[in-house]
Motif scaffolding. Structure first.
Motif, PDB file in Angstrom:
ATOM      1  N   THR A  52      10.476   9.807  10.579  1.00 27.38           N
ATOM      2  CA  THR A  52       9.594   9.834  11.139  1.00 27.38           C
ATOM      3  C   THR A  52       7.622   8.850  10.771  1.00 27.38           C
ATOM      4  OG1 THR A  52       8.520  12.008  11.165  1.00 27.38           O
ATOM      5  CG2 THR A  52       9.648  11.540  12.114  1.00 27.38           C
ATOM      6  N   HIS A  53       7.827   9.303   9.605  1.00 24.88           N
ATOM      7  CA  HIS A  53       6.988   8.622   8.137  1.00 24.88           C
ATOM      8  C   HIS A  53       7.350   8.481   7.654  1.00 24.88           C
ATOM      9  CE1 HIS A  53       6.102  12.674   8.597  1.00 24.88           C
ATOM     10  NE2 HIS A  53       5.231  12.749   7.518  1.00 24.88           N
ATOM     11  N   HIS A  54       6.295   8.559   6.288  1.00 21.96           N
ATOM     12  CA  HIS A  54       6.836   7.635   4.588  1.00 21.96           C
ATOM     13  C   HIS A  54       7.070   8.472   3.548  1.00 21.96           C
ATOM     14  CE1 HIS A  54       2.773   7.635   3.181  1.00 21.96           C
ATOM     15  NE2 HIS A  54       2.514   6.822   4.090  1.00 21.96           N
ATOM     16  N   HIS A  55       6.415  10.234   4.386  1.00 20.14           N
ATOM     17  CA  HIS A  55       5.879  11.094   3.435  1.00 20.14           C
ATOM     18  C   HIS A  55       7.347  11.135   1.995  1.00 20.14           C
ATOM     19  CE1 HIS A  55       2.078  12.592   4.520  1.00 20.14           C
ATOM     20  NE2 HIS A  55       1.610  10.769   4.435  1.00 20.14           N
ATOM     21  N   TRP A  56       7.169  11.571   2.052  1.00 16.23           N
ATOM     22  CA  TRP A  56       8.241  12.047   0.491  1.00 16.23           C
ATOM     23  C   TRP A  56       9.466  13.209   0.863  1.00 16.23           C
ATOM     24  CZ3 TRP A  56       9.529  16.865  -1.603  1.00 16.23           C
ATOM     25  CH2 TRP A  56       8.733  18.073  -1.891  1.00 16.23           C
ATOM     26  N   GLY A 112      -2.233   8.923  13.274  1.00 14.37           N
ATOM     27  CA  GLY A 112      -2.726  10.212  13.093  1.00 14.37           C
ATOM     28  C   GLY A 112      -2.773  10.649  11.607  1.00 14.37           C
ATOM     29  N   HIS A 113      -1.883  11.297  11.547  1.00 13.59           N
ATOM     30  CA  HIS A 113      -0.998  12.190  10.233  1.00 13.59           C
ATOM     31  C   HIS A 113      -0.618  11.154   9.134  1.00 13.59           C
ATOM     32  CE1 HIS A 113       1.304  14.918   7.343  1.00 13.59           C
ATOM     33  NE2 HIS A 113       2.286  14.264   7.655  1.00 13.59           N
ATOM     34  N   THR A 114      -0.437  10.000   9.615  1.00 14.55           N
ATOM     35  CA  THR A 114       0.290   8.947   8.868  1.00 14.55           C
ATOM     36  C   THR A 114      -0.100   7.362   9.596  1.00 14.55           C
ATOM     37  OG1 THR A 114       2.637   8.043   8.782  1.00 14.55           O
ATOM     38  CG2 THR A 114       1.848   9.277   6.793  1.00 14.55           C
TER      39      THR A 114
HETATM   40 ZN   LIG Z   1       4.171  14.615   6.224  1.00 14.06          ZN
END
Ligand SMILES: [Zn+2]
Length: 261
Positions: A52-56, A112-114
């Motif tokens: 869904t998004h790039h966070h580790w 929004g979050h990313t």
């Molecule tokens: Zn995140």
């Protein structure tokens, strides 16, 4: 018929596992080890990885999983750094077909979050719709604004809220109890919220996940989907000590309030 179940990871992450017979897909595998364990225990073939998004904590397990399961296809948001080579880059409106799971998913852009955050949505009758929304919508809360603006996040949440009421919401974190304490501070007299708080307290005592939620429930209890209501605006104004004009200002004030809560 497919089945969805949580694989707990780290402190409070859930990696969602979608299975149909011996085929599997995982959403946001921040860690490979707990996924490998379940795949081995249940003799599952991993066909795809959805990001869904790039966070580790959503991508950290991708490379190890692809190394041991090279047949798995990686899908990730086009507007963010790819977690590994060979990914299919996805943008708003794209559709993914996963024939071994008998599942089709639609991609929704929810910044929004990313900034490149995407959500995956499936609506296959007679099943209730499914929404894998990463760190955009939580039960009783929403993701922190690391990259986007309050306006972007508010619009993303409104978009998710416009999906059918019976949509099952698969969030990536077990934040529900803390989120509801905040919702209660904003709306101390919301009867639906009081009931849900009690249920969630019981579930957490037993160590049971509070997810998935439903959009109907989130619209009834989650203050980040309720910025348009007079009572929510009044509470945000009192906390802010200023008049707030429009839903986006109310949403922004709620998000700041929650950051310090
Ligand atoms: Zn995140």
């Amino acid at each position: 018929m497919f089945n969805v179940s949580p694989i707990p990871a780290f402190q409070d992450n859930y990696i969602w596992l979608i299975t149909n017979n011996n085929h599997a897909v995982v959403v946001d595998p921040g860690d490979a080890a707990p996924v490998e364990k379940i795949l081995a225990e249940r003799g599952l073939t991993l066909d795809a990885i959805l990001i869904t998004h790039h966070h580790w904590d959503h991508t950290g397990g991708v490379k190890a999983l692809l190394a041991s399961r090279p047949q798995a296809q990686l899908y990730a948001p086009a507007a963010e750094a790819m977690p590994a080579a060979g990914a299919i880059a996805l943008s708003d409106g794209d559709k993914i077909s996963l024939p071994t799971l008998a599942l089709e998913l639609k991609v929704m852009s929810v910044p929004g979050h990313t900034l490149g955050h995407i959500a995956y949505y499936a609506h296959q009758q007679p099943e209730a719709p499914l929404l894998f929304c990463g760190d955009t919508l939580f039960s009783g809360g929403c993701g922190r604004l690391f990259e986007g603006t309050p306006k972007q996040m508010h619009e993303s949440l409104q978009r998710l809220a416009s999906l059918p009421d019976d949509t099952r919401v698969y969030c990536t974190h077990e934040y529900t109890q803390a989120n509801l304490a905040f919702c209660h501070a904003v709306e101390p007299n919301n009867p639906e919220l009081k009931k849900y708080l009690q249920n969630v307290a019981k579930l957490r005592q037993q160590g049971v996940p509070t997810l998935p939620s439903t959009l109907a429930r989130e619209k009834a209890v989650n203050v980040f989907l309720r910025a348009h209501l007079a009572g929510v605006r009044a509470a945000a104004q009192v906390h802010q000590g200023a008049e707030l004009i429009g839903d986006i200002e109310v949403f922004a004030a709620l998000r700041r309030w929650k950051d310090d809560f």
